[in-house]
Design a protein around this motif. Sequence first.
Motif, PDB file in Angstrom:
ATOM      1  N   GLY A   1       5.987  19.325 -11.454  1.00 28.83           N
ATOM      2  CA  GLY A   1       6.490  20.139 -10.355  1.00 28.83           C
ATOM      3  C   GLY A   1       5.487  21.102  -9.773  1.00 28.83           C
ATOM      4  N   HIS A   2       4.264  21.093 -10.311  1.00 27.91           N
ATOM      5  CA  HIS A   2       3.243  22.036  -9.837  1.00 27.91           C
ATOM      6  C   HIS A   2       1.907  21.309  -9.661  1.00 27.91           C
ATOM      7  N   PRO A   3       1.851  20.394  -8.698  1.00 27.81           N
ATOM      8  CA  PRO A   3       0.582  19.692  -8.456  1.00 27.81           C
ATOM      9  C   PRO A   3      -0.473  20.661  -7.933  1.00 27.81           C
ATOM     10  N   HIS A   4      -1.714  20.306  -8.191  1.00 23.06           N
ATOM     11  CA  HIS A   4      -2.832  21.180  -7.801  1.00 23.06           C
ATOM     12  C   HIS A   4      -3.833  20.343  -7.000  1.00 23.06           C
ATOM     13  N   PRO A   5      -3.810  20.435  -5.681  1.00 26.26           N
ATOM     14  CA  PRO A   5      -4.675  19.568  -4.874  1.00 26.26           C
ATOM     15  C   PRO A   5      -6.152  19.926  -4.929  1.00 26.26           C
TER      16      PRO A   5
ATOM     17  N   ARG B   1     -10.097  16.881  -1.154  1.00 25.83           N
ATOM     18  CA  ARG B   1      -9.252  17.994  -1.556  1.00 25.83           C
ATOM     19  C   ARG B   1      -8.379  18.476  -0.391  1.00 25.83           C
ATOM     20  N   LYS B   2      -8.941  18.442   0.815  1.00 32.14           N
ATOM     21  CA  LYS B   2      -8.166  18.812   1.998  1.00 32.14           C
ATOM     22  C   LYS B   2      -7.031  17.811   2.223  1.00 32.14           C
ATOM     23  N   ARG B   3      -7.332  16.531   2.041  1.00 36.19           N
ATOM     24  CA  ARG B   3      -6.309  15.511   2.230  1.00 36.19           C
ATOM     25  C   ARG B   3      -5.196  15.661   1.193  1.00 36.19           C
TER      26      ARG B   3
ATOM     27  N   GLN C   1      -3.007  18.573   2.347  1.00 27.39           N
ATOM     28  CA  GLN C   1      -2.251  18.369   3.575  1.00 27.39           C
ATOM     29  C   GLN C   1      -1.265  17.211   3.489  1.00 27.39           C
ATOM     30  N   HIS C   2      -1.484  16.317   2.542  1.00 30.20           N
ATOM     31  CA  HIS C   2      -0.634  15.134   2.412  1.00 30.20           C
ATOM     32  C   HIS C   2      -0.170  15.006   0.961  1.00 30.20           C
ATOM     33  N   PRO C   3       0.870  15.722   0.597  1.00 39.41           N
ATOM     34  CA  PRO C   3       1.357  15.669  -0.787  1.00 39.41           C
ATOM     35  C   PRO C   3       1.689  14.253  -1.260  1.00 39.41           C
ATOM     36  N   GLU C   4       2.083  13.390  -0.325  1.00 42.92           N
ATOM     37  CA  GLU C   4       2.411  12.026  -0.726  1.00 42.92           C
ATOM     38  C   GLU C   4       1.175  11.283  -1.228  1.00 42.92           C
ATOM     39  N   THR C   5       0.005  11.624  -0.681  1.00 48.36           N
ATOM     40  CA  THR C   5      -1.244  11.018  -1.155  1.00 48.36           C
ATOM     41  C   THR C   5      -1.524  11.449  -2.592  1.00 48.36           C
ATOM     42  N   LEU C   6      -1.316  12.723  -2.849  1.00 49.23           N
ATOM     43  CA  LEU C   6      -1.536  13.245  -4.194  1.00 49.23           C
ATOM     44  C   LEU C   6      -0.525  12.646  -5.173  1.00 49.23           C
TER      45      LEU C   6
END
Length: 507
Positions: free
Chosen positions: A65-69, A219-221, A224-229
């Motif tokens: 629940g706490h992703p870190h891009p 890292r920017k992607r 900006q795109h949580p689905e990518t992460l």
Amino acid sequence: MTTRVEVAIIGAGFAGIGMALALLRDGRESFVLLERGNSVGGTWRDNTYPGVACDVPSHLYGFAGHPHPDWSRVFAPGAEIHRYLVDVADRTGVSARTRLHTAMTGAIWHADTATWRVTTSGGDTVVADALALACGRLTEPLIPEIAGLESFPGPLFHSARWDHAVEVTGRRIGVVGTGASAVQLVPELVRLGAHVTLFQRTPAWIVPRGERAYTAAERKRFAQHPETLAGLRATLYTEGEERFASRSGRDAAAADTARQAALDHLRAQVADPALRAALTPDYAFGCKRVLLSDTFYPAVASDAVSLVGTALQTVDGTTLTAADGSRHEVDALVLATGFASARQPYADLVVGEDGTLADHWSAGMTSYASTVVAGFPNLFVLNGPNASLGHNSSVLMLEEQAAYAVQALARRDRSAGGVLRVDPAAEAAYTAEIDDAAASTPWITGGCRNWYVDPRSGRLTLLWPGTVDAFRERLAGADGTEFLDPIPATPASTSTPPSYPFSGGTP
């Protein structure tokens, strides 16, 4: 001062914070974390040796629940992981419920009040309905018994207690051990200009790490795109689950392929046949923790490292004598010798209905669902018996255990006495399941040394002998019948947690 809470959590590393997050998600805000250190972070606060990093990909080594891009590298350095844990604890309010510099000195179950009474190093007492031990396995450095070790006149410390005041450039540094810490540490010592004498009792299987920095664009992607992460995390999870086949030896072809990849890696990075032979394990792939490194072999093959292919036997002043009789002079000595993981250091402090947890585990750790223990009501152990992994992220296991604990608390809310007592028969049956599942793995079968087996029982007590998926399904299938006087399962969201003041007052 006496504090009254619903749950007392011991430890504020990944396990303790994960347990706190699970409680908060369930609307349970009456808890306290007792942390003996000066900040949250556990292993990643304590281990600061040069080169310390995770050996699980960064984007899988965090709370779901706490992703870190913004991880800087594929495998995060230790300081970044520590900062991540501090940040999560601060943002979620866990830090406000954490008492630092506060060690548990004892925990006793009181049947008359159905509470745990926890004493602390500061002289305070915490009274809690439930106790969650989140102390971790990598807390107490294992110091080997080496004759004359105390006579060494120079700097001497364990890798988990790194002395940053010691200058390593131009110094002769002895390193004992070739496990996960040493494989990270030795290349960094070489890079810093030290000459390393490395004592290797047993070589490790090492596979390519594939380390690199994430670009600013990546890292920017991710940000900006949580689905990518999320997609990357899912891919990393699948890759980890697929590794179970080779690490466990369940799939002979997969194990052979992984073994050959490790041998090819060694051959590509070490040209000297004699040195290659000294670095080649003589046990089955997966019997011992498989390590990841792109830099260890080149460092050992350089002039800056002297590999001693036997254990350190005696110390006489600055002279170190190996088991093969060779003698070596060093200026400083580092023990990269792991941790006392099979015998949990807190077990002597926890007193249940019939004795201490150490008594209950005198022949090796046992539990039900790797989380609850017969004779210890309303107690949850995270990262304890058979809850570790050799193929995927341990954080995944901790979150499953925390979810199980919260579901059990919901059952306790609906019970007449507010007590969850594990049926000893359920614990015995779960232990038998573990034994049966482990029986066909190289961790138990002959032909190799059994690093994961408790010598007191000959049982696998640390690792879960299956995938994370299997662990999740096993815990999700627990229906409450593991407890005496079982309580029917209903959705946890229908329960109303009891109300407690956060601190102060004597119950």
